[in-house]
Design an enzyme around this catalytic site. Structure first.
Site, mmCIF file in Angstrom:
data_model
loop_
_atom_site.group_PDB
_atom_site.id
_atom_site.type_symbol
_atom_site.label_atom_id
_atom_site.label_comp_id
_atom_site.label_asym_id
_atom_site.label_seq_id
_atom_site.Cartn_x
_atom_site.Cartn_y
_atom_site.Cartn_z
ATOM 1 N N GLU A 159 -21.356 41.530 23.797
ATOM 2 C CA GLU A 159 -20.983 41.984 23.006
ATOM 3 C C GLU A 159 -21.275 42.452 21.257
ATOM 4 O O GLU A 159 -22.950 41.780 21.195
ATOM 5 C CB GLU A 159 -20.161 39.977 22.885
ATOM 6 C CG GLU A 159 -19.884 39.572 21.844
ATOM 7 C CD GLU A 159 -18.460 40.337 20.965
ATOM 8 O OE1 GLU A 159 -17.843 40.217 22.646
ATOM 9 O OE2 GLU A 159 -18.479 40.746 19.769
ATOM 10 N N ARG A 162 -20.485 39.465 14.800
ATOM 11 C CA ARG A 162 -21.444 39.069 13.768
ATOM 12 C C ARG A 162 -20.527 37.110 13.585
ATOM 13 O O ARG A 162 -19.571 37.203 13.183
ATOM 14 C CB ARG A 162 -21.434 40.033 12.757
ATOM 15 C CG ARG A 162 -22.203 40.515 13.239
ATOM 16 C CD ARG A 162 -21.879 42.045 11.833
ATOM 17 N NE ARG A 162 -20.979 41.637 11.197
ATOM 18 C CZ ARG A 162 -19.754 42.931 10.673
ATOM 19 N NH1 ARG A 162 -20.420 43.364 9.359
ATOM 20 N NH2 ARG A 162 -18.218 43.077 10.316
ATOM 21 N N PHE A 263 -27.216 47.521 6.816
ATOM 22 C CA PHE A 263 -28.746 47.322 7.005
ATOM 23 C C PHE A 263 -29.553 47.205 6.779
ATOM 24 O O PHE A 263 -31.199 48.168 7.199
ATOM 25 C CB PHE A 263 -28.720 47.213 8.236
ATOM 26 C CG PHE A 263 -28.021 46.038 9.115
ATOM 27 C CD1 PHE A 263 -26.601 45.618 9.365
ATOM 28 C CD2 PHE A 263 -29.003 44.926 10.380
ATOM 29 C CE1 PHE A 263 -26.096 44.796 9.287
ATOM 30 C CE2 PHE A 263 -28.442 43.370 10.251
ATOM 31 C CZ PHE A 263 -26.904 43.800 10.352
ATOM 32 N N GLY A 267 -35.160 41.598 1.874
ATOM 33 C CA GLY A 267 -34.848 40.187 1.863
ATOM 34 C C GLY A 267 -35.682 39.789 2.576
ATOM 35 O O GLY A 267 -36.998 39.844 1.995
ATOM 36 N N GLY A 271 -33.286 35.724 10.425
ATOM 37 C CA GLY A 271 -33.242 34.846 11.546
ATOM 38 C C GLY A 271 -32.114 34.624 12.097
ATOM 39 O O GLY A 271 -31.451 36.344 12.791
ATOM 40 N N CYS A 274 -30.113 35.807 17.407
ATOM 41 C CA CYS A 274 -29.849 36.911 18.108
ATOM 42 C C CYS A 274 -31.052 37.478 17.578
ATOM 43 O O CYS A 274 -31.923 37.902 19.123
ATOM 44 C CB CYS A 274 -28.636 37.307 17.940
ATOM 45 S SG CYS A 274 -27.073 36.295 17.791
HETATM 46 C C1 UGA Z 1 -26.045 40.037 14.909
HETATM 47 C C2 UGA Z 1 -25.612 41.199 15.245
HETATM 48 O O1 UGA Z 1 -25.235 42.481 14.168
HETATM 49 C C3 UGA Z 1 -24.528 41.474 16.048
HETATM 50 O O2 UGA Z 1 -24.007 42.451 15.963
HETATM 51 C C4 UGA Z 1 -24.754 41.147 17.264
HETATM 52 O O3 UGA Z 1 -23.575 40.509 17.914
HETATM 53 C C5 UGA Z 1 -25.717 39.567 17.037
HETATM 54 O O4 UGA Z 1 -26.504 39.459 16.488
HETATM 55 C C6 UGA Z 1 -25.908 38.509 18.136
HETATM 56 O O5 UGA Z 1 -26.520 39.716 19.523
HETATM 57 O O6 UGA Z 1 -24.953 37.880 19.123
HETATM 58 P P1 UGA Z 1 -25.904 38.224 13.489
HETATM 59 O O7 UGA Z 1 -26.463 37.415 13.897
HETATM 60 O O8 UGA Z 1 -24.673 37.014 13.370
HETATM 61 O O9 UGA Z 1 -25.237 39.066 14.442
HETATM 62 O O10 UGA Z 1 -26.462 38.281 12.044
HETATM 63 P P2 UGA Z 1 -26.654 39.821 10.995
HETATM 64 O O11 UGA Z 1 -25.632 39.666 10.288
HETATM 65 O O12 UGA Z 1 -26.903 40.928 11.993
HETATM 66 O O13 UGA Z 1 -27.611 39.182 10.281
HETATM 67 C C7 UGA Z 1 -29.004 39.101 10.860
HETATM 68 C C8 UGA Z 1 -30.324 38.910 10.067
HETATM 69 O O14 UGA Z 1 -30.931 39.673 9.485
HETATM 70 C C9 UGA Z 1 -29.524 37.548 8.845
HETATM 71 O O15 UGA Z 1 -30.293 36.960 8.805
HETATM 72 C C10 UGA Z 1 -29.737 39.043 7.305
HETATM 73 O O16 UGA Z 1 -29.891 37.921 6.487
HETATM 74 C C11 UGA Z 1 -30.389 39.489 7.887
HETATM 75 N N1 UGA Z 1 -30.391 40.983 7.550
HETATM 76 C C12 UGA Z 1 -28.922 41.616 7.685
HETATM 77 C C13 UGA Z 1 -30.709 42.157 6.375
HETATM 78 O O17 UGA Z 1 -31.837 40.604 5.658
HETATM 79 N N2 UGA Z 1 -30.688 42.608 5.786
HETATM 80 C C14 UGA Z 1 -29.558 43.433 6.448
HETATM 81 O O18 UGA Z 1 -29.221 44.628 5.640
HETATM 82 C C15 UGA Z 1 -28.846 42.869 7.216
#
Ligand code: UGA
Length: 453
Positions: A159, A162, A263, A267, A271, A274
């Site tokens: 899966e 997000r 991405f 920052g 966290g 996942c």
């Molecule tokens: C992530 C993946 O994006 C999903 O595809 C995956 O299904 C999911 O993990 C999982 O394995 O269940 P999620 O943990 O909801 O999803 O969050 P993201 O939106 O991916 O963000 C992850 C972290 O990266 C956050 O802390 C966010 O602040 C950070 N981030 C993201 C950044 O610091 N910079 C960015 O450009 C993007």
């Protein structure tokens, strides 16, 4: 049997399970959602979602009792999704106890269903390569007395949704990966998805081995985490190069189609439930096979350092932090969620308390969750403006939209000492020029000294 008349059971009602179950129910499928947590089942039966997820409560209201049934027991079904958690052990490897239990319980349900059924089991949980074939298959066969490949179909189907956009991601995924034990298993799952999306609107679909599907999930998360760690490393360099700004560099490289713009937001680090767990699991699994993955290890190392940048920047502006009042805006690991698992905020708070600072925090959704962990070790505010009042320094930790509304004037008027550390690059630095606020940001170098040329 038509797809819609098949009974689907989803085992494990976390983010992935609840979203999968409710999205299938919303498209006319007959879905049972199972969880061992009786309180959770009670809450869902009373139309209360255990998670904060846009759009999901509406689907729950519409489908409860009309296609969606939450319960604690696994019924005999045609299709079983395993969506239980796969937490980290201390050494970073994956704790498979919930996978093992779910496989056995599904085995028992299959056994109770009698001889003339041919169910499909789908592992959606994130599991190390080899788990579906070695752990799940063995347990379901033992409990059911039947054989995968003969009387039971088996697929891995990772899966990619997000948090915060789980429904949207489920209804419009970039692709579907089907790891099939055999052709029949893959055909059955592909057919199910065609029924869900419609044959002409089906997303790109890859059919492959079970192990490739399992590894694709880890590689996907590790790559995204690496992309963020990479830009955070460039951000660190920008902070020590006068005239540099990571946002401009990110835009420049992101327009290269081979890299892509998404991405690349620098920052305070990544966290959530996942990325940290999956990058550690990939490293641990690879090490168990005799190879220490270098890039995944550095990805993690850069991320462990990143929250400290906020503290270093605050210290460079204030000197010692002892008895200073620090306002944190944002506690959730990212905006639009109340989830604080592996949230950067907790790491920053722990360091600030160690330094003797007084911490006040505000978050639109995550305060109750932080209170459960930290209690009265910090103070909590009812709004962003209340949080920054009389503070010596404000650190933006999560990029909630409402923080973007704050103006230089708000900081100037409310704070005792107007120092702002923009840890998520939500403000335009030029808006703060000559406004009486000491504005610092991740990935922002000092103004270049014109006289040195
Ligand atoms: C992530 C993946 O994006 C999903 O595809 C995956 O299904 C999911 O993990 C999982 O394995 O269940 P999620 O943990 O909801 O999803 O969050 P993201 O939106 O991916 O963000 C992850 C972290 O990266 C956050 O802390 C966010 O602040 C950070 N981030 C993201 C950044 O610091 N910079 C960015 O450009 C993007």
């Amino acid at each position: 049997m038509s797809n819609e008349s098949k009974k689907i059971t989803v085992v494990g009602l976390g983010y992935v399970g609840l979203t999968t179950a409710l999205c299938f129910a919303s498209r006319g499928f007959n879905v049972v959602g199972v969880d061992i947590d009786a309180n959770k089942i009670d809450a869902i039966n009373n139309k209360r979602l255990p998670i904060h997820e846009p759009g999901l409560d509406r689907i729950l209201t519409e489908s409860l009792g009309k296609g969606f049934t939450p319960t604690s027991e696994i019924p005999h079904s045609d299709i079983y999704f395993i969506t239980v958690g796969t937490p980290s052990k201390k050494d970073g490897s994956v704790d498979l106890q919930y996978i093992e239990k779910a496989s056995e319980d599904i085995g028992s349900a299959i056994e109770a269903g009698g001889a003339d059924t041919h169910p499909l089991m789908i592992v959606k949980s994130t599991v190390p390569p080899g788990t579906t074939r070695n752990v799940v298959k063995a347990r379901v066969e033992r409990k059911s007395g039947k054989n995968v490949g003969v009387d039971i179909d088996l697929c891995s189907n990772p899966e990619f949704l997000r948090e915060g956009s789980a429904v949207e991601d489920t209804l419009n995924p970039d692709r579907i990966i089907i790891g099939e034990y055999d052709k029949r298993s893959g055909d059955t799952l592909e057919n199910l998805y065609q029924g869900f999306y419609g044959t002409d609107k089906s997303p790109p679909l890859i059919r492959t081995s079970v192990e490739n599907a399992e590894l694709t999930k880890y590689a996907n998360n590790a790559f995204l985490a690496m992309k963020v760690s990479f830009i955070n490393e460039i951000a660190h360099m920008c902070e020590i190069i006068p005239g540099a700004d990571v946002n401009v560099v990110a835009k420049g490289i992101g327009l290269d189609k081979r890299i892509g713009e998404r991405f690349l937001n620098a920052g305070l680090g990544w966290g959530g439930s996942c990325f940290p767990k999956d990058v550690k699991a990939l490293i641990a699994h690879s090490k168990s096979l005799g190879y220490r993955p270098l890039i995944a290890s550095s990805t993690l190392e850069v991320n462990d350092q990143q929250p400290h940048r906020a503290i270093d920047i605050a210290k460079s502006a204030l000197g010692k932090l002892r008895h200073r009042r620090i306002a944190l805006l944002g506690l959730a690991f990212k905006p639009d969620t109340d989830d604080i698992r592996e949230a950067v905020s907790l790491k920053i708070i722990s360091k600030l308390l160690e330094e003797g600072a007084n911490v006040t925090a505000y978050d639109p959704a995550a305060i109750p969750n932080v209170q459960k962990v930290l209690g009265e070790k910090i103070s909590y505010s009812a709004s962003a403006l209340e949080c920054i009042k009389d503070a010596d320094c404000c650190i933006i930790v999560t990029e909630w939209n409402e923080f973007k509304e704050l103006t230089p004037d708000d900081f100037l008027r409310s704070m005792k000492n107007p120092v702002v550390v923009d840890g998520r690059r939500i403000f335009r630095p030029s808006d703060f020029a000559n406004k009486g606020v000491a504005f610092r940001a991740i990935g922002l170098g000092k103004e270049p000294d014109e006289t040195s040329h």
